[in-house]
Design an enzyme around this catalytic site. Structure first.
Site, PDB file in Angstrom:
ATOM      1  N   HIS A 257      -1.480  26.861  63.508  1.00 31.72           N
ATOM      2  CA  HIS A 257      -1.244  26.595  64.897  1.00 31.72           C
ATOM      3  C   HIS A 257      -2.671  26.776  65.672  1.00 31.72           C
ATOM      4  CE1 HIS A 257       0.073  26.679  69.091  1.00 31.72           C
ATOM      5  NE2 HIS A 257      -0.474  27.953  69.158  1.00 31.72           N
TER       6      HIS A 257
ATOM      7  N   ASP B 145     -22.710   1.505  76.603  1.00 35.08           N
ATOM      8  CA  ASP B 145     -21.976   2.409  75.513  1.00 35.08           C
ATOM      9  C   ASP B 145     -22.395   3.671  75.134  1.00 35.08           C
ATOM     10  OD1 ASP B 145     -20.502   2.782  72.812  1.00 35.08           O
ATOM     11  OD2 ASP B 145     -20.053   0.542  72.818  1.00 35.08           O
TER      12      ASP B 145
ATOM     13  N   TRP C  33      -6.445  32.118  62.625  1.00 32.81           N
ATOM     14  CA  TRP C  33      -7.335  31.138  62.582  1.00 32.81           C
ATOM     15  C   TRP C  33      -8.894  31.744  62.618  1.00 32.81           C
ATOM     16  CZ3 TRP C  33     -11.205  29.642  66.455  1.00 32.81           C
ATOM     17  CH2 TRP C  33     -11.171  30.639  67.329  1.00 32.81           C
TER      18      TRP C  33
ATOM     19  N   SER D 214     -18.307  16.410  62.166  1.00 26.42           N
ATOM     20  CA  SER D 214     -17.794  15.592  63.218  1.00 26.42           C
ATOM     21  C   SER D 214     -18.086  16.054  64.664  1.00 26.42           C
ATOM     22  CB  SER D 214     -16.336  15.367  63.009  1.00 26.42           C
ATOM     23  OG  SER D 214     -15.821  14.793  64.280  1.00 26.42           O
ATOM     24  N   SER D 215     -18.094  17.245  64.802  1.00 22.51           N
ATOM     25  CA  SER D 215     -18.262  17.974  65.949  1.00 22.51           C
ATOM     26  C   SER D 215     -19.777  17.561  66.578  1.00 22.51           C
ATOM     27  CB  SER D 215     -18.143  19.231  66.319  1.00 22.51           C
ATOM     28  OG  SER D 215     -16.765  19.362  66.408  1.00 22.51           O
TER      29      SER D 215
ATOM     30  N   HIS E  77     -17.124  32.908  70.295  1.00 24.68           N
ATOM     31  CA  HIS E  77     -17.214  32.924  71.828  1.00 24.68           C
ATOM     32  C   HIS E  77     -17.744  31.765  72.249  1.00 24.68           C
ATOM     33  CE1 HIS E  77     -15.912  35.038  75.225  1.00 24.68           C
ATOM     34  NE2 HIS E  77     -16.956  34.480  75.574  1.00 24.68           N
TER      35      HIS E  77
ATOM     36  N   GLU F  54     -17.648  28.999  71.514  1.00 23.08           N
ATOM     37  CA  GLU F  54     -16.430  27.826  71.013  1.00 23.08           C
ATOM     38  C   GLU F  54     -15.472  27.938  72.286  1.00 23.08           C
ATOM     39  OE1 GLU F  54     -15.733  25.613  68.769  1.00 23.08           O
ATOM     40  OE2 GLU F  54     -13.724  25.384  69.247  1.00 23.08           O
TER      41      GLU F  54
ATOM     42  N   TYR G 148     -16.104  28.562  75.335  1.00 26.47           N
ATOM     43  CA  TYR G 148     -16.652  27.869  76.195  1.00 26.47           C
ATOM     44  C   TYR G 148     -16.740  26.194  76.102  1.00 26.47           C
ATOM     45  CZ  TYR G 148     -17.283  32.230  78.426  1.00 26.47           C
ATOM     46  OH  TYR G 148     -16.883  33.715  78.653  1.00 26.47           O
TER      47      TYR G 148
ATOM     48  N   SER H 287     -13.608  19.253  88.528  1.00 24.18           N
ATOM     49  CA  SER H 287     -14.501  19.372  89.604  1.00 24.18           C
ATOM     50  C   SER H 287     -14.489  17.771  89.963  1.00 24.18           C
ATOM     51  CB  SER H 287     -16.058  19.629  89.073  1.00 24.18           C
ATOM     52  OG  SER H 287     -16.081  20.915  88.778  1.00 24.18           O
TER      53      SER H 287
ATOM     54  N   HIS I 105     -17.608  41.662  72.000  1.00 22.15           N
ATOM     55  CA  HIS I 105     -16.631  42.095  72.624  1.00 22.15           C
ATOM     56  C   HIS I 105     -14.983  41.659  72.216  1.00 22.15           C
ATOM     57  CE1 HIS I 105     -16.220  38.190  75.336  1.00 22.15           C
ATOM     58  NE2 HIS I 105     -15.528  38.128  74.316  1.00 22.15           N
ATOM     59  N   HIS I 106     -15.093  40.792  70.887  1.00 21.83           N
ATOM     60  CA  HIS I 106     -13.928  40.606  70.056  1.00 21.83           C
ATOM     61  C   HIS I 106     -13.777  41.499  69.079  1.00 21.83           C
ATOM     62  CE1 HIS I 106     -13.511  36.642  71.833  1.00 21.83           C
ATOM     63  NE2 HIS I 106     -14.701  36.570  71.806  1.00 21.83           N
TER      64      HIS I 106
ATOM     65  N   THR J  36     -18.203  32.474  86.643  1.00 22.40           N
ATOM     66  CA  THR J  36     -17.106  31.960  86.558  1.00 22.40           C
ATOM     67  C   THR J  36     -16.388  32.263  87.873  1.00 22.40           C
ATOM     68  OG1 THR J  36     -16.747  32.728  84.449  1.00 22.40           O
ATOM     69  CG2 THR J  36     -15.052  31.871  85.027  1.00 22.40           C
TER      70      THR J  36
ATOM     71  N   LYS K 291     -17.490  29.278  90.354  1.00 25.33           N
ATOM     72  CA  LYS K 291     -16.878  28.147  90.110  1.00 25.33           C
ATOM     73  C   LYS K 291     -15.399  28.064  90.901  1.00 25.33           C
ATOM     74  CE  LYS K 291     -18.680  26.207  86.302  1.00 25.33           C
ATOM     75  NZ  LYS K 291     -19.016  24.867  86.621  1.00 25.33           N
TER      76      LYS K 291
ATOM     77  N   ARG L 216       0.077  41.431  67.751  1.00 28.03           N
ATOM     78  CA  ARG L 216       0.041  40.016  67.603  1.00 28.03           C
ATOM     79  C   ARG L 216       0.077  39.791  66.205  1.00 28.03           C
ATOM     80  NH1 ARG L 216      -6.024  37.825  68.436  1.00 28.03           N
ATOM     81  NH2 ARG L 216      -5.064  35.627  67.696  1.00 28.03           N
TER      82      ARG L 216
END
Lengths: 380, 516, 181
Positions: free
Chosen positions: B67, B96, B132, B160-161, B244, B246, B248, B259, B293-294, B319, B322, B441
């Site tokens: 998932h 293009d 994951w 790809s990314s 991290h 990622e 963002y 926006s 922080h993870h 943040t 924004k 979890r």
């Protein structure tokens, strides 16, 4: 708009409930907040949690307040003509600086608590906690090496998990051997693991420490009141990650001493017990219990295993091969299986080997006595 | 010069047209969204009640893992790349993408990557079952044999990314219409430019992490194995150094989408354009300094714990800027509430709530209680579902008339919004409570204490899933039989993309427009 | 290509290259600094013995523990469980290891020290963890460790715990095994 106003209702409701209204009857069925716990650290952590929560509520009220105001008032359908401003340096500076001040106000108490958590003053009792797939081992460290150690496994019966029986209130939060600690004393936990990463967590103590194979980390607690405190493994550690709870009994020093002495006495009894000879039926019955508790998680209750991951006991080359090889596998492990020589007593090993060789249609007909296991271990 | 698309299957296989590739990306991500959603529903079905009912723990772990992987790498990231493909050239007045053939390649390797990833579920020993975040040694020494296919799939997704990111940077920096200076670009283009740099910086780190895993598993190295002098915690450092930024990567383009939409329906220019750009850049830079922080409970030295706590709290500042800017953009506008606007407003509110719980998680001592509980699950779903998924949905409603020349059904759109909104909150808000009450979890079964909240979550999840089926119907119906859209589409819309006809012709801006 | 365009391309390409070179030059020392400041970098390896004064005024407890990793059937325990030492004073203790199986095996002990604030002040002068430990089936050994606690050990540290986890590396250490036979 109902959905959004619901949010505005839920937050204050939650806040009021957790701010200290007397526990409502349904609070046990709809738990809302973190436990305050029973240690100075857990109370400080709870205080930090509530403090930052209220900051968030305050900021939320202001920001969402302005937002909802504008959503109701500045609608095109009310004939509003849009303004055209698109910058204001003073405003932007304000909402940069105010959050910084709030963050500093939060960082100060958080730092204090962090310092408290990292306190390294000598402890009255050191307990080495080792995470295994899927159980905990506790070892009470003694200066003279007279360590008490035992494994602590989930004691919830399979029948409850498989919904054949009603679930007890301690469902999945109960173990066969809880860990005892004295109250009012500083207890230091040394946490490590033997296979993958686990994490030892007891919410009431606000202790959560990752158990990492090859590395040792420490945490400490000083429980203020007697009680039973339950927690779980909180780092995904494989199949039965959800089935390795932690149960801590915090008791008076005298009761703790008595418990410790009882453990020592039991160790002596186990040493005695290996001398006795058991009947086949005694071995088989005890072996079945040991199997369901220690082996069934992987090899499955019906002995069929999980193809590709855990081998079956039925017609397994080990369970139907030479006895010595079978004892060796149980005692020393191998091929991905952990050794049980330390975890199980010789009586239990003899029983479970006898059971495996005769159950599930293996019908080898032999029986193994505790003394065989002792001889095997000494002969090594 | 002007010619239409080729006919038949080869149009899609060989296409180098940014609109075709954008459409394929979007449809692909839509399919992955449903696949990941099915995995999520298996999880929620099992957690509906205490006890094991539907799946065994072994398979449950594969579901949580798949998932996460499918949603992050299959649904959210390709959807944003699809939006970038469609919109970036049209927003900056380019004919293009800068590298059209690489564009084709970067899309077409994705289906293979995900076919390989999904096929692991049918292999002996099952698919990836280590979450994951695939922490070693659970994902190395103790992993099922299919882990090698997982690693290869991750490599392809990363390639790809990176190609997509290079393409976007090249396009934005080189192909802007005359007069389109950097500080005139729509914010969506800006946020994607910054996201693309993040991608180039961190996808190789992920590739490095999985390569080290591969070496540990097959070639006898011990990067993550203490026995050979390695360190399992090193894996977490490397993973979160990717992980991290990622998050963002998955949220910055969403900022850009919102926006664009809020000013349109507020009929008022975006407030604080330049501070939005700087805030985005600040978030991107800070994202490289907060990875640990993870890992607050992993056993970090005091000073490490403290530095990462402070740095993480600091992210709240840009943040916050924004959020304040979006609210001020709405203030004194002339608001209307079409479906894209509804999703955008929900984005601002719910993302802010996710931000609040993020701030709570940043407090290291408190994180000892939150870490790896459902509180964390609630937090990141509050930032990712209303954050990424709602903004993508808003973007689809907003630009669909430009893509296919037809309007969606407004009544159905609003129904979709309310179903999704209620479903989302019903699913994820109770998770705050079950987490605070002590539910870890990634567990397939739990104490009856958590039963009520979990039942609510499961009901909400199925409602949310049903809402997305309605979404699929709305999109197909709009494409097939929607009312003709005007070129302008929205009364308050500004930008180059609205100056071309609806549907946008196969080739746009073959002669660059002049921007004042 | 026009001359102007070529110049622009050249300039852009050059600045891109310069940017990457700069990033690759600047970032490693910056992250090294970050790791040092935050204490993420762990220090290990043998300590170069140097003359340091013994601080007879101060006593530090050093505690020894042993853990078996996973399928490691050896007997393995410290022979001294706790010692009181003065900072600066060299001390030798021993661990006991016995290969309980009937086949030759190779083990690797992995050291770990807690609390964090002590990690940089506990010096191993001689340690069995520096080497592979091969043992024949049934064979036992006493494994030595010589260490010294630094005088600069932060004042608040009164107990240092040293843990060894024993890993089975027989598979990885085939060459070492051949030597044994």
């Amino acid at each position: 708009m109902l959905g959004k106003s619901k949010r505005l209702l839920v937050l204050p409701l939650y806040a009021v409930l957790s701010a200290g209204l007397p526990a409502l009857a349904w609070a046990s069925e709809w738990p809302l907040n973190m436990t305050e716990g029973v240690t100075s650290i857990s109370r400080q952590v709870h205080g930090l949690h509530m403090q930052i929560f209220w900051w968030c509520v305050a900021i939320g009220v202001v920001v969402f307040g302005v937002m909802f105001y504008t959503m109701f008032v500045h609608r095109k359908s009310r004939g509003v003509k849009p303004a055209h401003f698109h910058e204001n340096v003073a405003l932007e500076l304000t909402w940069t600086i105010i959050p910084i001040l709030i963050l500093v106000a939060m960082a100060v108490p958080a730092t204090k608590t962090l310092v408290h958590i990292y306190d390294t003053e000598d402890a009255d009792l050191d307990i080495l906690i080792t995470g295994y797939q899927w159980k905990w081992k506790y070892e009470y460290l003694d200066e003279n090496g007279d360590n008490i150690s035992f494994f602590s496994l989930l004691s919830t019966p399979r029948s409850q998990i498989e919904n054949a029986e009603a679930k007890s209130p301690e469902y999945l939060l109960e173990v066969d051997e809880p860990v005892y600690i004295p109250i009012g004393k500083k207890v230091r936990f040394l946490v490590t693991a033997a296979d993958v990463i686990h994490s030892w967590w007891v919410p009431a103590l606000a202790v959560k420490r990752d158990a990492i194979p090859g590395y040792i980390h420490e945490a400490w607690t000083k429980v203020e009141q007697p009680g039973v405190f339950r927690g779980q493994c909180t780092e995904l550690c494989g199949k039965d990650h959800g089935f390795m709870p932690v149960v801590v009994h915090a008791v008076e020093q005298a009761e703790f001493d008595a418990w410790l002495e009882g453990k020592r006495e039991k160790a002596r009894q186990i040493a005695e017990a290996v001398k006795q000879t058991l009947t086949f039926q005694e071995l088989y019955d005890q072996g079945e219990a040991v199997y369901q508790k220690n082996c069934a998680a992987c090899h499955q209750p019906d002995g069929k295993g999980i193809p590709g991951t855990f081998p079956a006991i039925i017609r397994s080359p080990i369970a139907t091969g030479p006895v010595a090889g079978h004892i060796n596998r149980v005692v020393n492990g191998g091929a991905g299986m952990p050794p049980f020589g330390e975890q199980l007593t010789p009586v239990e090993i003899a029983a479970v080997v006898t059971f495996q060789r005769n159950a599930f249609g293996n019908n080898m007909g032999d029986q193994i006595q505790p003394i065989d296991v002792v001889n095997f271990k000494q002969g090594q | 010069m002007a010619h239409g698309p080729a006919k038949g299957l080869t149009r899609w296989l060989y296409t180098t047209n940014h609109k075709d590739i954008g459409s394929m990306y979007l449809w692909f991500s839509f399919a992955m969204f449903f696949l990941g959603g099915i995995f999520a529903l298996v999880i929620r079905a099992e957690l509906f009640e205490p006890g094991l009912q539907i799946v065994q723990p072994e398979f449950f772990n594969q579901m949580t893992t798949m998932h996460g992987l499918v949603m992050v790498f299959g649904a959210v990231m390709p959807a944003f790349v699809g939006l970038a493909n469609w919109m970036v050239p049209m927003m900056i007045g380019a004919p293009d993408m800068a590298l059209p053939r690489m564009n084709n390649l970067s899309f077409w390797i994705l289906p293979f990557a995900f076919a390989m990833l999904a096929s692991t579920l049918f292999m002996e020993g099952g698919g990836p079952n280590f979450g994951w975040t695939f922490y070693a040694p659970l994902s190395t020494t103790y992993a099922p044999p299919s882990v090698t296919f997982f690693i290869f799939a991750i490599h392809i997704m990363g390639a790809s990314s990176i190609m997509g990111a290079i393409n976007i940077i090249a396009t934005i920096l080189n192909m802007r219409a005359p007069g389109m200076t950097l500080m005139k670009m729509p914010l969506f283009v800006w946020t994607w430019l910054i996201t693309a740099y993040l991608l180039i910086a961190v996808m190789p780190v992920l590739a490095g992490a999985v390569t080290m895993m591969l070496m540990d598993i097959h070639f006898g190295t011990s990067f993550f194995d203490a026995a050979g002098g390695g360190d399992p915690v090193l894996f977490q450092h490397v993973f979160w150094f990717f992980g991290h930024p990622e998050v963002y990567i998955m949220i910055l383009p969403a900022f850009g989408v919102v926006s664009a939409i809020i000013p349109t329906f507020a009929r008022k220019p975006l407030f604080g354009y330049s501070s939005m750009v700087y805030a985005t850049a600040a978030i991107a830079i800070l994202s490289f300094m907060v990875w640990a922080h993870h890992m607050f409970t992993v056993g970090l030295p005091f000073i490490g714990e403290w530095v990462f706590m402070i740095a993480t709290m600091a992210i709240a500042v840009p943040t916050g800027v924004k959020v304040f800017n979006w609210v001020t953009t709405m203030y004194k506008g002339a608001l209307t509430f079409e479906t894209p606007m509804l999703f955008s407003i929900a984005f601002v509110i719910l993302f802010t709530i996710g931000g609040f719980s993020g701030l709570m998680l940043a407090i290291a001592p408190a994180d000892f209680q939150y870490h790896d509980t459902y509180f964390v699950v609630a937090h990141f779903h509050y930032v990712l579902v209303p954050g990424a998924i709602f903004s993508i949905t808003a973007a689809v409603y907003y630009w669909l008339p430009k893509w296919c020349g037809r309007m969606y059904d407004e009544v159905l759109g609003k129904t979709h919004f309310w179903l999704a909104f209620i479903g989302l909150n019903l699913t994820f808000f109770p998770m705050h409570f079950s987490g605070l009450a002590g539910m870890p979890r990634r567990i397939p079964d739990y104490n009856p204490l958590f039963a009520n909240w979990n039942m609510l979550s499961s009901v909400g999840a199925f409602l949310f899933g049903a809402a997305q089926v309605l979404f699929l119907y709305i999109v197909i119906r709009a494409i097939v039989s929607g009312r003709k859209a005007t070129d302008q589409v929205w009364e308050g819309a500004h930008g180059l993309e609205w100056t071309v006809p609806s549907p946008a012709p196969y080739h746009t801006f073959t002669t660059p427009p002049k921007v004042d | 290509m026009e001359k102007g365009t070529r110049k622009t391309v050249l300039r852009l390409a050059l600045s891109a290259v310069l940017m990457f070179v700069a990033v690759f030059t600047i970032m490693p020392p910056l992250y090294t600094l970050l790791c040092e400041v935050t204490g993420l970098r762990k220090v290990g390896g043998a300590y170069e013995a140097e003359e340091i004064k013994v601080d007879a005024e101060r006593w530090v407890n050093v505690q020894f523990v042993a853990t078996h990793n996973d399928a490691m059937p050896w007997e393995f325990r410290p022979m001294t469980y706790k010692v009181k030492v003065n900072p600066g004073q060299k001390t030798v203790i021993k661990y006991f290891a016995k290969n309980n199986t009937d086949r030759p095996m190779v083990a690797q002990a992995v050291p770990s020290i807690t609390p964090f604030s002590a990690v940089n002040y506990f010096h191993k002068i001689e340690c069995f963890c520096f080497n592979h430990q091969p043992l024949e089936g049934g064979e036992s050994a006493e494994l030595g460790l010589e260490f010294v606690v630094d005088q600069d050990l932060p004042k608040q540290v009164t107990t240092i715990t040293l843990s060894y986890t024993l890993f089975d590396i027989t598979e990885q250490a085939k060459p070492g095994l051949a030597q044994l036979n």
